[in-house]
Design an enzyme around this catalytic site. Structure first.
Site, PDB file in Angstrom:
ATOM      1  N   HIS A  22       0.892  -1.079  -0.073  1.00 49.68           N
ATOM      2  CA  HIS A  22      -0.026  -0.011   0.287  1.00 49.68           C
ATOM      3  C   HIS A  22       0.611   1.355  -0.023  1.00 49.68           C
ATOM      4  O   HIS A  22       0.598   2.536  -0.329  1.00 49.68           O
ATOM      5  CB  HIS A  22      -1.341  -0.028   1.024  1.00 49.68           C
ATOM      6  CG  HIS A  22      -1.813  -1.156   1.195  1.00 49.68           C
ATOM      7  ND1 HIS A  22      -2.148  -2.147   0.853  1.00 49.68           N
ATOM      8  CD2 HIS A  22      -3.493  -0.942   0.665  1.00 49.68           C
ATOM      9  CE1 HIS A  22      -2.852  -2.744   0.901  1.00 49.68           C
ATOM     10  NE2 HIS A  22      -4.154  -2.214   0.275  1.00 49.68           N
ATOM     11  N   TRP A  80      -6.498  -7.129  -6.250  1.00 50.61           N
ATOM     12  CA  TRP A  80      -7.735  -7.825  -4.801  1.00 50.61           C
ATOM     13  C   TRP A  80      -6.531  -9.419  -4.644  1.00 50.61           C
ATOM     14  O   TRP A  80      -6.623  -9.471  -3.883  1.00 50.61           O
ATOM     15  CB  TRP A  80      -8.561  -7.929  -6.001  1.00 50.61           C
ATOM     16  CG  TRP A  80      -9.480  -6.523  -5.024  1.00 50.61           C
ATOM     17  CD1 TRP A  80      -9.086  -5.472  -5.048  1.00 50.61           C
ATOM     18  CD2 TRP A  80     -10.876  -6.110  -5.867  1.00 50.61           C
ATOM     19  NE1 TRP A  80      -9.696  -4.338  -4.708  1.00 50.61           N
ATOM     20  CE2 TRP A  80     -10.840  -5.003  -5.459  1.00 50.61           C
ATOM     21  CE3 TRP A  80     -11.769  -7.408  -6.424  1.00 50.61           C
ATOM     22  CZ2 TRP A  80     -12.213  -4.659  -5.984  1.00 50.61           C
ATOM     23  CZ3 TRP A  80     -12.923  -5.991  -7.013  1.00 50.61           C
ATOM     24  CH2 TRP A  80     -13.176  -4.818  -6.746  1.00 50.61           C
TER      25      TRP A  80
END
Length: 109
Positions: A22, A80
């Site tokens: 992230h 994902w």
């Protein structure tokens, strides 16, 4: 504009990796988020419970359609596939949720 919040668990052994990916979100994923009418998107981590809380503001007119378009995006699906194995969905989520939705009970500007 509508605000959304959701929560999910995070595998304790994957915290460092989750933070790492992230810290360098793929540009196409960021573009898809923006193209889905999502703004002010944040994910927070609560340790030692290892809970992730996500918050975003939706500025479009058809949330369901925008979320379906995002889910159909091949790059988002690859993203994902990286993130989901690290996550631990709550047992109390509804059948169609991965991240469990939350209810806004207070807001002030």
């Amino acid at each position: 504009m509508k605000r959304y919040g959701s929560v999910i668990g995070l595998d304790a052994a994957q915290i460092a990796e989750y933070k790492k990916v992230h810290a360098a979100v793929w540009p196409d994923v960021l573009n898809q988020i923006k193209n889905s009418n999502i703004t002010n998107y944040s994910i927070f981590l609560r340790e030692p419970e290892n809970l992730l809380f996500a918050y975003y503001e939706y500025v479009g007119n058809d949330h369901a359609a925008d979320m379906a378009r995002m889910a159909a995006d091949p790059v988002t699906q690859k993203w994902w596939a990286v993130c989901m194995p690290m996550q631990r969905p709550l047992s109390t989520r509804t059948g169609d949720e991965w991240w469990a939705s939350t209810e806004e009970v207070f807001h002030v500007d």
